[in-house]
Design an enzyme around this catalytic site. Structure first.
Site, PDB file in Angstrom:
ATOM      1  N   TYR A 258      33.987  11.448 -23.134  1.00  0.00           N
ATOM      2  CA  TYR A 258      34.008  10.265 -22.266  1.00  0.00           C
ATOM      3  C   TYR A 258      35.062   9.301 -22.815  1.00  0.00           C
ATOM      4  O   TYR A 258      34.908   8.772 -23.917  1.00  0.00           O
ATOM      5  CB  TYR A 258      32.617   9.595 -22.246  1.00  0.00           C
ATOM      6  CG  TYR A 258      31.511  10.614 -22.067  1.00  0.00           C
ATOM      7  CD1 TYR A 258      31.100  11.013 -20.792  1.00  0.00           C
ATOM      8  CD2 TYR A 258      30.917  11.231 -23.176  1.00  0.00           C
ATOM      9  CE1 TYR A 258      30.125  11.989 -20.625  1.00  0.00           C
ATOM     10  CE2 TYR A 258      29.937  12.204 -23.021  1.00  0.00           C
ATOM     11  CZ  TYR A 258      29.547  12.576 -21.749  1.00  0.00           C
ATOM     12  OH  TYR A 258      28.587  13.540 -21.589  1.00  0.00           O
TER      13      TYR A 258
ATOM     14  N   ASP B 297       0.809  -1.220   0.000  1.00  0.00           N
ATOM     15  CA  ASP B 297       0.000   0.000   0.000  1.00  0.00           C
ATOM     16  C   ASP B 297       0.845   1.276   0.000  1.00  0.00           C
ATOM     17  O   ASP B 297       0.370   2.344   0.364  1.00  0.00           O
ATOM     18  CB  ASP B 297      -0.994  -0.001   1.164  1.00  0.00           C
ATOM     19  CG  ASP B 297      -0.290  -0.214   2.498  1.00  0.00           C
ATOM     20  OD1 ASP B 297       0.938  -0.420   2.491  1.00  0.00           O
ATOM     21  OD2 ASP B 297      -0.976  -0.171   3.533  1.00  0.00           O
TER      22      ASP B 297
ATOM     23  N   HIS C 185      26.654  11.439 -27.749  1.00  0.00           N
ATOM     24  CA  HIS C 185      25.267  11.900 -27.589  1.00  0.00           C
ATOM     25  C   HIS C 185      25.105  13.270 -28.244  1.00  0.00           C
ATOM     26  O   HIS C 185      26.083  13.876 -28.682  1.00  0.00           O
ATOM     27  CB  HIS C 185      24.854  11.931 -26.119  1.00  0.00           C
ATOM     28  CG  HIS C 185      25.670  12.824 -25.217  1.00  0.00           C
ATOM     29  ND1 HIS C 185      25.546  14.193 -25.218  1.00  0.00           N
ATOM     30  CD2 HIS C 185      26.612  12.537 -24.278  1.00  0.00           C
ATOM     31  CE1 HIS C 185      26.363  14.709 -24.304  1.00  0.00           C
ATOM     32  NE2 HIS C 185      27.045  13.728 -23.729  1.00  0.00           N
TER      33      HIS C 185
ATOM     34  N   ARG D 139      31.176  16.258 -18.672  1.00  0.00           N
ATOM     35  CA  ARG D 139      30.047  16.893 -19.357  1.00  0.00           C
ATOM     36  C   ARG D 139      29.817  18.230 -18.658  1.00  0.00           C
ATOM     37  O   ARG D 139      29.996  18.334 -17.433  1.00  0.00           O
ATOM     38  CB  ARG D 139      28.782  16.024 -19.301  1.00  0.00           C
ATOM     39  CG  ARG D 139      27.579  16.652 -19.988  1.00  0.00           C
ATOM     40  CD  ARG D 139      26.429  15.664 -20.266  1.00  0.00           C
ATOM     41  NE  ARG D 139      25.847  15.056 -19.093  1.00  0.00           N
ATOM     42  CZ  ARG D 139      26.075  13.810 -18.684  1.00  0.00           C
ATOM     43  NH1 ARG D 139      26.882  13.022 -19.372  1.00  0.00           N
ATOM     44  NH2 ARG D 139      25.503  13.328 -17.599  1.00  0.00           N
TER      45      ARG D 139
ATOM     46  N   HIS E 234      24.323   7.157 -18.276  1.00  0.00           N
ATOM     47  CA  HIS E 234      23.164   7.206 -17.374  1.00  0.00           C
ATOM     48  C   HIS E 234      23.463   6.533 -16.033  1.00  0.00           C
ATOM     49  O   HIS E 234      22.572   5.951 -15.405  1.00  0.00           O
ATOM     50  CB  HIS E 234      21.937   6.565 -18.031  1.00  0.00           C
ATOM     51  CG  HIS E 234      21.393   7.368 -19.165  1.00  0.00           C
ATOM     52  ND1 HIS E 234      20.491   6.880 -20.078  1.00  0.00           N
ATOM     53  CD2 HIS E 234      21.634   8.651 -19.549  1.00  0.00           C
ATOM     54  CE1 HIS E 234      20.204   7.817 -20.966  1.00  0.00           C
ATOM     55  NE2 HIS E 234      20.888   8.902 -20.662  1.00  0.00           N
TER      56      HIS E 234
ATOM     57  N   ASP F 173      18.266  21.321 -15.313  1.00  0.00           N
ATOM     58  CA  ASP F 173      19.078  20.169 -15.739  1.00  0.00           C
ATOM     59  C   ASP F 173      20.512  20.661 -15.918  1.00  0.00           C
ATOM     60  O   ASP F 173      20.832  21.266 -16.938  1.00  0.00           O
ATOM     61  CB  ASP F 173      18.492  19.621 -17.053  1.00  0.00           C
ATOM     62  CG  ASP F 173      19.239  18.401 -17.564  1.00  0.00           C
ATOM     63  OD1 ASP F 173      20.111  17.884 -16.852  1.00  0.00           O
ATOM     64  OD2 ASP F 173      18.927  17.977 -18.701  1.00  0.00           O
TER      65      ASP F 173
ATOM     66  N   GLU G 284      24.816  20.752 -23.685  1.00  0.00           N
ATOM     67  CA  GLU G 284      25.528  19.805 -22.825  1.00  0.00           C
ATOM     68  C   GLU G 284      26.524  18.913 -23.558  1.00  0.00           C
ATOM     69  O   GLU G 284      26.376  17.698 -23.616  1.00  0.00           O
ATOM     70  CB  GLU G 284      24.521  18.941 -22.077  1.00  0.00           C
ATOM     71  CG  GLU G 284      23.435  18.297 -22.939  1.00  0.00           C
ATOM     72  CD  GLU G 284      22.518  17.400 -22.102  1.00  0.00           C
ATOM     73  OE1 GLU G 284      23.036  16.487 -21.437  1.00  0.00           O
ATOM     74  OE2 GLU G 284      21.289  17.604 -22.140  1.00  0.00           O
TER      75      GLU G 284
ATOM     76  N   HIS H 228      13.267  16.169 -20.687  1.00  0.00           N
ATOM     77  CA  HIS H 228      13.358  16.114 -22.150  1.00  0.00           C
ATOM     78  C   HIS H 228      11.988  16.567 -22.630  1.00  0.00           C
ATOM     79  O   HIS H 228      11.059  15.777 -22.734  1.00  0.00           O
ATOM     80  CB  HIS H 228      13.686  14.700 -22.642  1.00  0.00           C
ATOM     81  CG  HIS H 228      15.066  14.260 -22.223  1.00  0.00           C
ATOM     82  ND1 HIS H 228      15.569  13.021 -22.487  1.00  0.00           N
ATOM     83  CD2 HIS H 228      16.063  14.914 -21.564  1.00  0.00           C
ATOM     84  CE1 HIS H 228      16.807  12.935 -22.004  1.00  0.00           C
ATOM     85  NE2 HIS H 228      17.115  14.067 -21.433  1.00  0.00           N
TER      86      HIS H 228
ATOM     87  N   ASP I  18      25.265  15.270 -12.655  1.00  0.00           N
ATOM     88  CA  ASP I  18      24.171  15.743 -13.511  1.00  0.00           C
ATOM     89  C   ASP I  18      22.933  15.724 -12.643  1.00  0.00           C
ATOM     90  O   ASP I  18      22.388  14.649 -12.341  1.00  0.00           O
ATOM     91  CB  ASP I  18      24.042  14.804 -14.723  1.00  0.00           C
ATOM     92  CG  ASP I  18      22.985  15.264 -15.725  1.00  0.00           C
ATOM     93  OD1 ASP I  18      22.131  16.109 -15.358  1.00  0.00           O
ATOM     94  OD2 ASP I  18      22.998  14.759 -16.861  1.00  0.00           O
TER      95      ASP I  18
HETATM   96  N1  GLY Z   1      19.828  14.753 -17.084  1.00  0.00           N
HETATM   97  C1  GLY Z   1      19.310  14.277 -18.280  1.00  0.00           C
HETATM   98  C2  GLY Z   1      19.937  14.897 -19.439  1.00  0.00           C
HETATM   99  O1  GLY Z   1      20.927  15.589 -19.292  1.00  0.00           O
HETATM  100  O2  GLY Z   1      19.479  14.777 -20.525  1.00  0.00           O
HETATM  101 MN    MN Z   2      20.096  17.305 -20.287  1.00  0.00          MN
HETATM  102 MN    MN Z   3      21.469  16.481 -17.432  1.00  0.00          MN
END
Ligand code: GLY
Ligand code: MN
Ligand code: MN
Length: 450
Positions: free
Chosen positions: A401, A42, A352, A418, A245, A273, A397, A363, A262
């Protein structure tokens, strides 16, 4: 009893509903909020409303639905939980329909128990149903059953909508342009997260655990009025930073390593963010500084492209250009800039994209490319990237890496960096909403040694 956020603005939400009904033309929109989710037995996960529903209502209670009727007469109707003294003793305050209608400016509001009967009345004879199919199976089934009930009445002269359209597509386009009210909240969200990053730099010492730093962030978020983290914080020491991640957050912070954090908060639904990367012992080594300043230069080049002269992908292209030249200079990549770009060898170190829309969702909603070629106003934009426009908010961003690999000199191994900021497109350029989070080598070292 409006929520504690002092500047809650009922007319802002009414205006959004009016704008959506205008975009709909004629029809009925059904937008439910999120269900509560059981964690175990619960106990529930902390409740988070649906972003589309919240965007239109400002209403945070579960078991709520908003209907918008568009046509000759427009109106917005809220369905919510009844007042219930017994449940309120256990779980807390509920508005009930009458108080919610008045506080949130709806034309009408009813008990959630009246939803089926009211939808059937309002959906009959509508040309179009606006609903987002495929988001939630039980809502899909419920909407299907309403349509089937009406189909069984066609011999009595009842008309059934023959057009079902995704209401979220219309709302996505609205959510992409942040109003002054939203910008104000986003700035506050950004300031809280920036303060948390600065605090983390002051507190970090070799030998601490990643989760201790995560706790510092939660402390700073909540004590400044944020309702939650905007996403699970990534607190990644040393090699962990090369897992994009990473969120185990359970390793020891070692002298000589970098720490990538992050983390952002959610304030009145709006995410910040931010990523910062800094040396755990307070001083960058020579090689860490080289890679850090490369990423910082890439970020500066990308931010310089955030303005309404450019399309969505221009910041990414600028960051990539700087990073690729830097990878060649550092001898991480071989060949000419064109060769490294065309072959994609840079993606061993940068895999990325350079950002995403930011808003109610970290996002956030909104298309990145025009579906209609004629809206593309730039040459050399074969992918039809949409133009940046005032009011849009995005992250910038870039990162680097470097996992251990035969083709990489060992002194680079396990460096993961980053640098992420939240940027608003303005009339005359851009505003970095997260600029209070320090990020130059000099400022970071000075803060950590203060
Ligand atoms: N913290 C998620 C991103 O940077 O996209
Ligand atoms: Mn981000
Ligand atoms: Mn982020």
């Amino acid at each position: 009893m409006i929520d504690s956020f002092a500047s809650f603005n009922t007319s802002e939400f009414q205006q959004r509903r009016i704008k959506l009904t205008q975009a709909m033309g004629e029809g009925l929109a059904i937008i439910p909020t999120s269900p509560e989710t059981v964690r175990n037995r619960d106990s529930h996960y902390p409740y988070r409303f649906d972003s589309y529903f919240y965007y239109l209502t400002g209403f945070k209670e579960p078991e709520s639905v908003v209907l918008l009727v568009a046509g000759k007469q427009n109106k917005s109707i809220l369905f919510c939980r009844d007042k219930d003294l017994e449940r309120e003793i256990w779980d807390g305050f509920r508005y009930g329909a009458d108080a919610a209608r008045d506080a949130f400016g709806f034309d009408e509001a009813y008990s959630i128990n009246e939803l089926d009967a009211t939808v059937l009345k309002l959906l009959a004879n509508q040309p179009k149903l606006y609903f987002s199919l495929g988001e939630n199976a039980s809502w899909d089934a419920r909407v299907t059953s309403w349509l089937n009930t009406l189909r069984n009445q066609v011999r009595n002269g009842v008309g059934v909508p023959d057009d079902i359209s995704d209401v979220c597509k219309l709302i996505d386009e609205m959510r992409l342009y942040k109003s002054l009210y939203e910008q104000n909240i986003m700035r506050k969200s950004a300031n809280i997260a920036a303060a948390a990053h600065n605090r983390a730099m002051k507190f970090t010492r070799p030998g601490m655990m990643e989760y201790e730093m995560e706790a510092e962030f939660l402390h700073e978020f909540y004590r400044n009025g944020a309702q939650s983290p905007a996403y699970t914080s990534i607190v990644a020491g040393g090699a962990n930073a090369c897992t994009l991640h990473y969120n185990a957050n359970n390793a020891k912070l070692n002298d000589g390593d970098l720490l990538l954090i992050d983390a952002g908060c959610e304030l009145e639904g709006y995410a910040s963010d931010i990523t910062r990367t800094f040396p755990i012992n307070g001083k960058f080594s020579a090689v860490q500084k080289d890679v850090y300043e490369l990423v910082l230069n890439a970020q500066a080049a990308a931010i310089a492209k955030v303005n309404s002269e450019n399309h969505w992908n221009a910041p990414h292209e600028a960051a990539l250009d700087v990073l690729i030249q830097g990878f060649i200079d550092l001898k991480l990549c071989k060949g000419s800039k064109e060769a490294v770009f065309d072959s994609g060898t840079y993606s061993q170190f940068y895999m990325h994209r350079t950002g995403h829309w930011l808003g109610l969702d970290v996002h956030d909603a909104g298309e990145y490319q025009y579906s209609n070629q004629s809206r593309n106003t730039q040459k050399n934009n074969s992918q039809n990237w949409r133009m940046l426009e005032p009011g849009m908010t995005l992250t910038v961003e870039p990162g680097c890496y470097i996992r251990p690999a035969e083709n990489v000199p060992e002194h680079f191994w396990n460096i993961g960096i980053r640098i992420e900021d939240d940027v608003l497109v303005t009339q005359d350029g851009s505003e970095v909403m997260t600029e209070k989070a320090v990020k130059t080598v000099t400022d970071i070292e000075a803060l950590m040694q203060s």
